[in-house]
Design a protein around this motif. Structure first.
Motif, PDB file in Angstrom:
ATOM      1  N   GLY A  19       0.821  -1.213   0.000  1.00 40.31           N
ATOM      2  CA  GLY A  19       0.000   0.000   0.000  1.00 40.31           C
ATOM      3  C   GLY A  19       0.850   1.256   0.000  1.00 40.31           C
ATOM      4  O   GLY A  19       0.547   2.234  -0.700  1.00 40.31           O
ATOM      5  N   ALA A  20       1.931   1.239   0.779  1.00 44.19           N
ATOM      6  CA  ALA A  20       2.822   2.408   0.810  1.00 44.19           C
ATOM      7  C   ALA A  20       3.482   2.617  -0.541  1.00 44.19           C
ATOM      8  O   ALA A  20       3.608   3.761  -1.027  1.00 44.19           O
ATOM      9  CB  ALA A  20       3.874   2.235   1.902  1.00 44.19           C
ATOM     10  N   VAL A  21       3.908   1.535  -1.185  1.00 44.66           N
ATOM     11  CA  VAL A  21       4.525   1.652  -2.517  1.00 44.66           C
ATOM     12  C   VAL A  21       3.513   2.194  -3.520  1.00 44.66           C
ATOM     13  O   VAL A  21       3.820   3.104  -4.309  1.00 44.66           O
ATOM     14  CB  VAL A  21       5.096   0.288  -2.964  1.00 44.66           C
ATOM     15  CG1 VAL A  21       5.481   0.303  -4.436  1.00 44.66           C
ATOM     16  CG2 VAL A  21       6.277  -0.103  -2.106  1.00 44.66           C
ATOM     17  N   LEU A  22       2.281   1.651  -3.503  1.00 41.14           N
ATOM     18  CA  LEU A  22       1.247   2.140  -4.442  1.00 41.14           C
ATOM     19  C   LEU A  22       0.930   3.612  -4.184  1.00 41.14           C
ATOM     20  O   LEU A  22       0.776   4.402  -5.134  1.00 41.14           O
ATOM     21  CB  LEU A  22      -0.031   1.307  -4.310  1.00 41.14           C
ATOM     22  CG  LEU A  22      -0.020  -0.060  -4.983  1.00 41.14           C
ATOM     23  CD1 LEU A  22      -1.304  -0.814  -4.648  1.00 41.14           C
ATOM     24  CD2 LEU A  22       0.120   0.064  -6.489  1.00 41.14           C
ATOM     25  N   LEU A  71      -0.906  15.596   3.144  1.00 42.61           N
ATOM     26  CA  LEU A  71      -1.795  15.065   4.178  1.00 42.61           C
ATOM     27  C   LEU A  71      -3.126  14.558   3.610  1.00 42.61           C
ATOM     28  O   LEU A  71      -3.522  13.412   3.897  1.00 42.61           O
ATOM     29  CB  LEU A  71      -2.040  16.102   5.285  1.00 42.61           C
ATOM     30  CG  LEU A  71      -2.876  15.595   6.454  1.00 42.61           C
ATOM     31  CD1 LEU A  71      -2.187  14.417   7.142  1.00 42.61           C
ATOM     32  CD2 LEU A  71      -3.165  16.699   7.435  1.00 42.61           C
ATOM     33  N   PRO A  72      -3.850  15.353   2.775  1.00 44.68           N
ATOM     34  CA  PRO A  72      -5.087  14.799   2.204  1.00 44.68           C
ATOM     35  C   PRO A  72      -4.832  13.580   1.327  1.00 44.68           C
ATOM     36  O   PRO A  72      -5.642  12.642   1.302  1.00 44.68           O
ATOM     37  CB  PRO A  72      -5.661  15.948   1.389  1.00 44.68           C
ATOM     38  CG  PRO A  72      -5.060  17.170   1.968  1.00 44.68           C
ATOM     39  CD  PRO A  72      -3.712  16.760   2.476  1.00 44.68           C
ATOM     40  N   TYR A  73      -3.697  13.541   0.641  1.00 44.31           N
ATOM     41  CA  TYR A  73      -3.386  12.393  -0.218  1.00 44.31           C
ATOM     42  C   TYR A  73      -3.139  11.144   0.628  1.00 44.31           C
ATOM     43  O   TYR A  73      -3.599  10.058   0.279  1.00 44.31           O
ATOM     44  CB  TYR A  73      -2.175  12.688  -1.108  1.00 44.31           C
ATOM     45  CG  TYR A  73      -1.951  11.598  -2.123  1.00 44.31           C
ATOM     46  CD1 TYR A  73      -2.655  11.583  -3.312  1.00 44.31           C
ATOM     47  CD2 TYR A  73      -1.070  10.539  -1.870  1.00 44.31           C
ATOM     48  CE1 TYR A  73      -2.480  10.569  -4.235  1.00 44.31           C
ATOM     49  CE2 TYR A  73      -0.896   9.519  -2.777  1.00 44.31           C
ATOM     50  CZ  TYR A  73      -1.599   9.544  -3.965  1.00 44.31           C
ATOM     51  OH  TYR A  73      -1.440   8.536  -4.881  1.00 44.31           O
ATOM     52  N   VAL A  74      -2.451  11.289   1.759  1.00 46.59           N
ATOM     53  CA  VAL A  74      -2.197  10.141   2.637  1.00 46.59           C
ATOM     54  C   VAL A  74      -3.513   9.613   3.218  1.00 46.59           C
ATOM     55  O   VAL A  74      -3.757   8.400   3.242  1.00 46.59           O
ATOM     56  CB  VAL A  74      -1.203  10.531   3.760  1.00 46.59           C
ATOM     57  CG1 VAL A  74      -1.133   9.445   4.828  1.00 46.59           C
ATOM     58  CG2 VAL A  74       0.179  10.791   3.179  1.00 46.59           C
ATOM     59  N   VAL A  79      -5.082   5.874   2.516  1.00 48.51           N
ATOM     60  CA  VAL A  79      -5.418   4.915   3.575  1.00 48.51           C
ATOM     61  C   VAL A  79      -6.859   4.449   3.433  1.00 48.51           C
ATOM     62  O   VAL A  79      -7.156   3.245   3.544  1.00 48.51           O
ATOM     63  CB  VAL A  79      -5.162   5.542   4.967  1.00 48.51           C
ATOM     64  CG1 VAL A  79      -5.767   4.677   6.069  1.00 48.51           C
ATOM     65  CG2 VAL A  79      -3.681   5.736   5.191  1.00 48.51           C
ATOM     66  N   VAL A  80      -7.778   5.343   3.159  1.00 48.78           N
ATOM     67  CA  VAL A  80      -9.190   4.975   3.006  1.00 48.78           C
ATOM     68  C   VAL A  80      -9.380   4.051   1.809  1.00 48.78           C
ATOM     69  O   VAL A  80     -10.059   3.023   1.895  1.00 48.78           O
ATOM     70  CB  VAL A  80     -10.076   6.240   2.896  1.00 48.78           C
ATOM     71  CG1 VAL A  80     -11.494   5.874   2.486  1.00 48.78           C
ATOM     72  CG2 VAL A  80     -10.079   7.004   4.201  1.00 48.78           C
ATOM     73  N   VAL A  81      -8.785   4.389   0.686  1.00 55.73           N
ATOM     74  CA  VAL A  81      -8.945   3.570  -0.526  1.00 55.73           C
ATOM     75  C   VAL A  81      -8.321   2.200  -0.329  1.00 55.73           C
ATOM     76  O   VAL A  81      -8.922   1.177  -0.686  1.00 55.73           O
ATOM     77  CB  VAL A  81      -8.341   4.301  -1.749  1.00 55.73           C
ATOM     78  CG1 VAL A  81      -8.240   3.364  -2.936  1.00 55.73           C
ATOM     79  CG2 VAL A  81      -9.186   5.504  -2.102  1.00 55.73           C
TER      80      VAL A  81
END
Length: 145
Positions: free
Chosen positions: A15-18, A36-39, A43-45
């Motif tokens: 997930g971190a790599v993607l 921050l909004p992207y992180v 996480v939600v997706v």
């Protein structure tokens, strides 16, 4: 300190790599992503995707019914109860109760059925103690099996 299972470590790393690749692509395309909004969005997706993946192979739930509720027939209006009630309430009762008592006695013992039929011949109204006495006689006869 407990360690994460290998499955979750692999999922977190993947997930971190993607998410990192996605962030790099959006920055390269000049979409001006905010970190921050992207992180939070990543996480939600990813959590939603992992939930869907985890539920794909799970068999469908099946409801199990418990044992049927015991029925004691106290409130149930059976044909026998209707015959008895109509016999008690009628001004001029029919001989339906007598026929039903004879049939019950014959089902237990044909000789007892004949005896009950002779006893009830010509009787129009049976008193509750007489009905109880006859039913007790019928119940006292044991099946020959």
């Amino acid at each position: 300190m407990s360690r994460l299972p290998a499955l979750w470590r692999g999922r977190a790393a993947g997930g971190a790599v993607l998410a990192g690749i996605g962030y790099a692509v959006t920055a390269w395309l000049d979409m001006e992503p905010r970190l921050l909004p992207y992180v939070v969005w990543s996480v939600v997706v990813l959590a939603t995707a992992y939930l869907v993946i985890d539920t794909v192979d799970v068999p469908a739930a099946e409801w199990q019914q418990g044992p049927p509720a015991p029925s004691d027939r106290v409130d149930e209006a059976t044909p026998d109860l209707r015959v008895l009630s109509s016999h008690q309430q009628a001004d001029h009762p029919s001989d339906a109760l007598a026929h039903r008592l004879v049939a019950l006695a014959r089902a237990r013992d044909p000789g007892l059925g004949d005896a009950v039929q002779r006893e009830l011949a010509g009787t129009h109204r049976l008193a509750p103690p007489d009905i109880d006495r006859i039913l007790t006689r019928i119940e006292d006869v044991r099946d020959p099996s």
